[in-house]
Design an enzyme around this catalytic site. Structure first.
Site, short mmCIF file in Angstrom:
data_model
loop_
_atom_site.label_atom_id
_atom_site.label_comp_id
_atom_site.label_asym_id
_atom_site.label_seq_id
_atom_site.Cartn_x
_atom_site.Cartn_y
_atom_site.Cartn_z
N TYR A 194 33.89 38.29 35.65
CA TYR A 194 34.60 37.13 35.29
C TYR A 194 33.67 36.22 34.77
CZ TYR A 194 38.03 39.50 38.52
OH TYR A 194 38.91 40.19 39.06
N HIS A 212 34.79 48.15 40.67
CA HIS A 212 35.67 47.64 39.81
C HIS A 212 36.03 48.53 38.62
CE1 HIS A 212 36.57 43.53 37.76
NE2 HIS A 212 37.81 43.94 38.19
#
Length: 343
Positions: free
Chosen positions: A65, A155
């Site tokens: 992010y 992830h």
């Protein structure tokens, strides 16, 4: 408490058999890292502080992010709070490597190809090796400025399935056994591989984004039953399906692309039903996942204090059983799909 926000923590549920607990409403920290459009530092800090004021004590982030910006910004606020009062999760699987070329921020292009309006000072390198997992976690702790995270998730291992199970998962299991982290799991936008994690490993929880919403219940087939049968937890992300359920209209996004007309029509019908019972569609979308007992938390991404406040207010709304019954009776939710009771 209708329509209220809180200055104390919301109720919490533990993840699986771990001692790590999450609030029903969690803060997803991708947006404060400039998801799609820039967010300045003060606005990002205000969003996190607003979440704290609303009683949210579960915060989720990832190196992906904003090329680490999310972890930097989230950690800057959380470091001002007592460490034992909140839960933070981050993710492993992408290492951040400095970009070659210019040495100043302005010399780099942007990261919008990956969805973030930040300078492309680093590039992402997939790494689901055991060493990569440990290095990623160490670097995340440095960016966060914390001595530990509570939950670590693999992830998006979609294209790295066997390495994730063979190397990355055992590394997480070792970190948990050593007490370095309290809980482990995986976070993905699909349900098949997450179901495999639940069935074939000893994860505490999985984060499933976009696959258990008012519009799509793919996770109800195998993922949620597998979690419930094994006493494990599911964290649900993407409850608005990237925008359509927050504000249904032609041109709205679904799974980060323009929603097809048929889905827009269905979402608009859902909104009509919900508003006919005095409930904003956003509130129905936020509360829907809790119809299944395996769901421990719903993550909401917010880029401003106002968005956080709205999510907290919607989460706290009373929802009459008649609204859920109407969604079932009008064929907008399949009859077998469970809904929250007494909300």
């Amino acid at each position: 408490m209708h329509g209220a926000v809180h200055d104390t923590a919301l109720p919490r549920r533990t993840l699986g058999r771990s001692e790590v607990a999450v609030t029903a409403l969690g803060f997803g920290a991708a947006a404060i890292a400039g998801l799609f459009t820039p967010v300045d530092e003060d606005e990002a800090a205000a969003a996190v502080e607003s979440a704290w004021g609303a009683g949210i004590r579960y915060f989720d982030t990832a190196p992906h992010y904003g090329l680490g910006l999310s972890e930097h910004r989230l950690g800057a606020v959380l470091r001002t709070k007592p460490r034992d009062t909140y839960t933070v999760s981050t993710k492993v699987g992408r290492l951040l490597v400095p970009s070659e070329g210019g040495g100043r921020e302005g010399d780099f292009g942007d990261d919008l190809a990956h969805g973030f309006a930040v300078p492309a000072t680093h590039c992402r390198r997939w790494d689901f090796s055991a060493d990569g997992v440990r290095r990623s976690l160490e670097e995340s702790l440095t960016r966060l400025g914390l001595d530990r995270v509570d939950l670590v998730l693999l992830h998006d291992p979609d294209d790295h399935e066997e390495q994730a199970f063979r190397e990355a998962y055992p590394a997480l299991e070792e970190l948990r056994s050593q007490g370095v982290v309290g809980a482990i799991g995986a976070g993905m936008n699909q349900s098949r591989m997450l179901t495999r994690f639940l069935e074939d490993t000893d994860v505490d929880a999985v984060l499933c984004a976009g696959r258990y919403t008012l519009l799509e219940q793919t996770a109800l087939g195998e993922l949620l039953p597998a979690a419930a049968a094994r006493g494990k937890s599911v964290i649900v992300g993407g409850v608005f399906n990237s925008g359509l359920l927050a504000d249904p209209k032609p041109g709205a996004t679904y799974d980060y692309t323009t929603a097809p007309a048929s889905l827009v029509s269905r979402a608009l019908r859902m909104r009509t039903v919900a508003e006919g019972h005095g409930v904003p569609l956003r509130a129905a979308a936020l509360r829907f996942p809790f119809g299944h007992p395996a769901v421990a938390s719903v993550l909401v991404g917010a880029r401003s204090a106002a968005q956080v406040h709205d999510a907290a207010v919607q989460m706290d709304r009373a929802i009459p059983d008649g609204m859920w019954e109407a969604l079932h009776s009008e064929g907008l939710l399949p009859p077998h799909v469970p809904v929250p009771e007494g909300t």
